[in-house]
Design an enzyme around this catalytic site. Structure first.
Site, PDB file in Angstrom:
ATOM      1  N   TYR A 134      12.058 -16.424 -21.946  1.00 51.56           N
ATOM      2  CA  TYR A 134      12.017 -15.497 -23.045  1.00 51.56           C
ATOM      3  C   TYR A 134      12.328 -15.815 -24.364  1.00 51.56           C
ATOM      4  O   TYR A 134      11.742 -15.641 -25.443  1.00 51.56           O
ATOM      5  CB  TYR A 134      12.696 -14.207 -22.731  1.00 51.56           C
ATOM      6  CG  TYR A 134      12.532 -12.988 -23.811  1.00 51.56           C
ATOM      7  CD1 TYR A 134      11.190 -12.257 -23.646  1.00 51.56           C
ATOM      8  CD2 TYR A 134      13.487 -12.657 -24.496  1.00 51.56           C
ATOM      9  CE1 TYR A 134      11.097 -11.388 -24.594  1.00 51.56           C
ATOM     10  CE2 TYR A 134      13.597 -11.426 -25.402  1.00 51.56           C
ATOM     11  CZ  TYR A 134      12.102 -10.822 -25.457  1.00 51.56           C
ATOM     12  OH  TYR A 134      11.930  -9.632 -26.192  1.00 51.56           O
ATOM     13  N   LYS A 138      10.081 -16.602 -27.724  1.00 52.38           N
ATOM     14  CA  LYS A 138      10.096 -15.863 -29.108  1.00 52.38           C
ATOM     15  C   LYS A 138      10.536 -16.862 -30.259  1.00 52.38           C
ATOM     16  O   LYS A 138      10.255 -16.431 -31.244  1.00 52.38           O
ATOM     17  CB  LYS A 138      11.065 -14.867 -29.113  1.00 52.38           C
ATOM     18  CG  LYS A 138      10.836 -13.596 -28.058  1.00 52.38           C
ATOM     19  CD  LYS A 138       9.629 -12.865 -28.588  1.00 52.38           C
ATOM     20  CE  LYS A 138       9.467 -11.493 -27.879  1.00 52.38           C
ATOM     21  NZ  LYS A 138       8.382 -10.651 -28.405  1.00 52.38           N
TER      22      LYS A 138
HETATM   23  P1  NDP Z   1       7.049  -2.407 -23.207  1.00 53.64           P
HETATM   24  O1  NDP Z   1       7.278  -3.373 -21.814  1.00 53.64           O
HETATM   25  O2  NDP Z   1       7.921  -1.009 -22.891  1.00 53.64           O
HETATM   26  O3  NDP Z   1       5.793  -2.633 -23.780  1.00 53.64           O
HETATM   27  C1  NDP Z   1       5.159  -3.802 -23.755  1.00 53.64           C
HETATM   28  C2  NDP Z   1       3.457  -3.594 -23.917  1.00 53.64           C
HETATM   29  O4  NDP Z   1       2.961  -4.621 -23.918  1.00 53.64           O
HETATM   30  C3  NDP Z   1       3.239  -2.866 -22.493  1.00 53.64           C
HETATM   31  O5  NDP Z   1       2.221  -1.780 -22.745  1.00 53.64           O
HETATM   32  C4  NDP Z   1       2.603  -4.023 -21.687  1.00 53.64           C
HETATM   33  O6  NDP Z   1       1.806  -3.501 -20.831  1.00 53.64           O
HETATM   34  C5  NDP Z   1       2.023  -4.783 -22.803  1.00 53.64           C
HETATM   35  N1  NDP Z   1       1.707  -6.037 -22.386  1.00 53.64           N
HETATM   36  C6  NDP Z   1       2.382  -6.807 -21.803  1.00 53.64           C
HETATM   37  N2  NDP Z   1       1.661  -8.119 -21.405  1.00 53.64           N
HETATM   38  C7  NDP Z   1       0.366  -7.958 -22.122  1.00 53.64           C
HETATM   39  C8  NDP Z   1      -0.869  -8.518 -21.882  1.00 53.64           C
HETATM   40  N3  NDP Z   1      -0.914  -9.674 -21.347  1.00 53.64           N
HETATM   41  N4  NDP Z   1      -1.827  -8.030 -22.657  1.00 53.64           N
HETATM   42  C9  NDP Z   1      -1.621  -6.882 -23.330  1.00 53.64           C
HETATM   43  N5  NDP Z   1      -0.767  -6.091 -23.263  1.00 53.64           N
HETATM   44  C10 NDP Z   1       0.304  -6.440 -22.615  1.00 53.64           C
HETATM   45  O7  NDP Z   1       8.225  -3.357 -24.197  1.00 53.64           O
HETATM   46  P2  NDP Z   1       8.729  -3.057 -25.420  1.00 53.64           P
HETATM   47  O8  NDP Z   1       8.174  -1.822 -25.977  1.00 53.64           O
HETATM   48  O9  NDP Z   1      10.230  -2.960 -24.904  1.00 53.64           O
HETATM   49  O10 NDP Z   1       8.668  -4.251 -26.163  1.00 53.64           O
HETATM   50  C11 NDP Z   1       7.486  -4.594 -27.358  1.00 53.64           C
HETATM   51  C12 NDP Z   1       7.813  -5.773 -27.881  1.00 53.64           C
HETATM   52  O11 NDP Z   1       9.332  -5.686 -28.593  1.00 53.64           O
HETATM   53  C13 NDP Z   1       7.782  -7.037 -26.882  1.00 53.64           C
HETATM   54  O12 NDP Z   1       7.266  -8.269 -27.846  1.00 53.64           O
HETATM   55  C14 NDP Z   1       9.228  -7.405 -26.649  1.00 53.64           C
HETATM   56  O13 NDP Z   1       9.690  -8.700 -26.572  1.00 53.64           O
HETATM   57  C15 NDP Z   1       9.851  -6.978 -28.036  1.00 53.64           C
HETATM   58  N6  NDP Z   1      11.454  -6.764 -27.967  1.00 53.64           N
HETATM   59  C16 NDP Z   1      11.979  -5.436 -27.545  1.00 53.64           C
HETATM   60  C17 NDP Z   1      13.110  -5.155 -27.375  1.00 53.64           C
HETATM   61  C18 NDP Z   1      13.758  -4.074 -26.791  1.00 53.64           C
HETATM   62  O14 NDP Z   1      15.005  -3.811 -26.514  1.00 53.64           O
HETATM   63  N7  NDP Z   1      13.026  -3.223 -26.225  1.00 53.64           N
HETATM   64  C19 NDP Z   1      14.049  -6.088 -27.948  1.00 53.64           C
HETATM   65  C20 NDP Z   1      13.515  -7.249 -28.676  1.00 53.64           C
HETATM   66  C21 NDP Z   1      12.141  -7.564 -28.727  1.00 53.64           C
HETATM   67  P3  NDP Z   1       1.774  -3.583 -19.387  1.00 53.64           P
HETATM   68  O15 NDP Z   1       2.815  -2.509 -19.045  1.00 53.64           O
HETATM   69  O16 NDP Z   1       0.699  -3.308 -18.758  1.00 53.64           O
HETATM   70  O17 NDP Z   1       2.459  -4.734 -18.916  1.00 53.64           O
END
Ligand code: NDP
Length: 253
Positions: A134, A138
């Protein structure tokens, strides 16, 4: 207002970003891996699928905003992470960002304007232990953000990054199910609360907009000050002013 694309826009932070951009009047396309209402199914790790979706969307007009938000993580100690698991995280976070930047960037280059916002993490510059690839993924996205800003700035395209802090979402849900974990984590944040997807979306909307027209290659951490909290880890004697151990968990310890 123009066309915006948000990857991982079906839920969590991505869904909040899409809704926020719609409020600004953009026509937003939400890309996600799994089918859902109002979502274009697209796996960002598949360059051919991304290209297909990009040319379909670009047929309606130039894409003005791209938010590379889709993210993936797998927990595990470094010594046990399989190459396949390591690669799976790099594939979504780094390669997915690259594929979308290239495919949707083409339409921006042709139009001579655009704004790309990459969602990173505090883990991009402060390694997060036990989460496999991870942090490396990033950190690489942060580097790609700066590279995009330098290469495409002269063509009218800005690229910036936003790093969420501790944000309960469907993806991070399991971590926050335990109320004690929520409480201690919130207590570690200088603003003494966890973040919300809307907190992150607000800053993304700013970067995406012309209000940030002279901002390029930058990163903002939307984390309530968490990433600046190093000195709050150091306990001080009761008679010396400053952070105490109890401050770290909201007095819960
Ligand atoms: P979620 O898992 O709730 O949402 C992420 C979304 O991305 C899901 O809908 C997921 O779909 C989709 N996704 C994953 N893989 C793919 C793919 N190969 N193609 C298309 N879509 C994909 O995560 P968050 O909302 O928490 O995170 C959003 C972003 O924020 C991420 O980049 C995460 O790393 C970053 N982030 C989040 C933090 C947090 O505390 N929440 C902290 C720091 C960074 P599916 O469910 O089908 O896998």
């Amino acid at each position: 207002m123009g066309i915006a694309v948000v990857t991982g826009g079906g839920r969590g932070i991505g869904a909040a970003i899409a809704t926020r951009l719609e409020r600004d009047g953009h026509r937003v396309h939400r890309l996600d891996q799994l089918p859902g209402e109002g979502v274009i199914t697209c796996d960002v790790t598949d360059p051919a699928a991304v290209e297909r979706v990009a040319s379909r969307i670009a047929a309606d007009g130039p894409v003005e905003i791209l938010v590379n938000n889709a993210g993936h993580w797998r927990f595990g100690p470094l010594e046990d992470v399989s190459p396949a698991d390591f690669r799976a995280v790099i594939d979504v976070n780094l390669m997915g960002t690259f594929h979308c930047t290239q495919a949707f960037g083409r339409s921006m280059i042709a139009a001579g304007r655009g704004s790309i916002v990459n969602i990173v993490s505090i883990a991009a510059y402060r390694a997060n232990p036990m989460v496999g690839a991870y942090s490396p993924s990033k950190a690489a996205v942060l580097a790609l953000t700066e590279q995009t800003a330098l290469e495409w700035g002269p063509r009218g395209i800005r690229c910036n990054a936003v790093g969420p802090g501790l944000v309960p979402t469907p993806g991070t849900g399991a971590v926050y199910d335990d109320p004690r974990v929520r409480e201690v984590r919130a207590g570690a944040v200088p603003l003494r609360r966890l973040g919300t997807p809307d907190d992150v979306a607000e800053v993304v909307a700013f970067f995406a907009s012309d209000r940030a027209g002279y901002v390029n290659g930058q990163v903002v951490y939307v984390d309530g000050g968490l990433s600046k909290g190093l000195m709050t880890l150091l306990p001080r004697p009761a008679d010396v002013p400053g952070p105490k151990l109890a401050d770290r968990d909201g007095g819960a310890s």
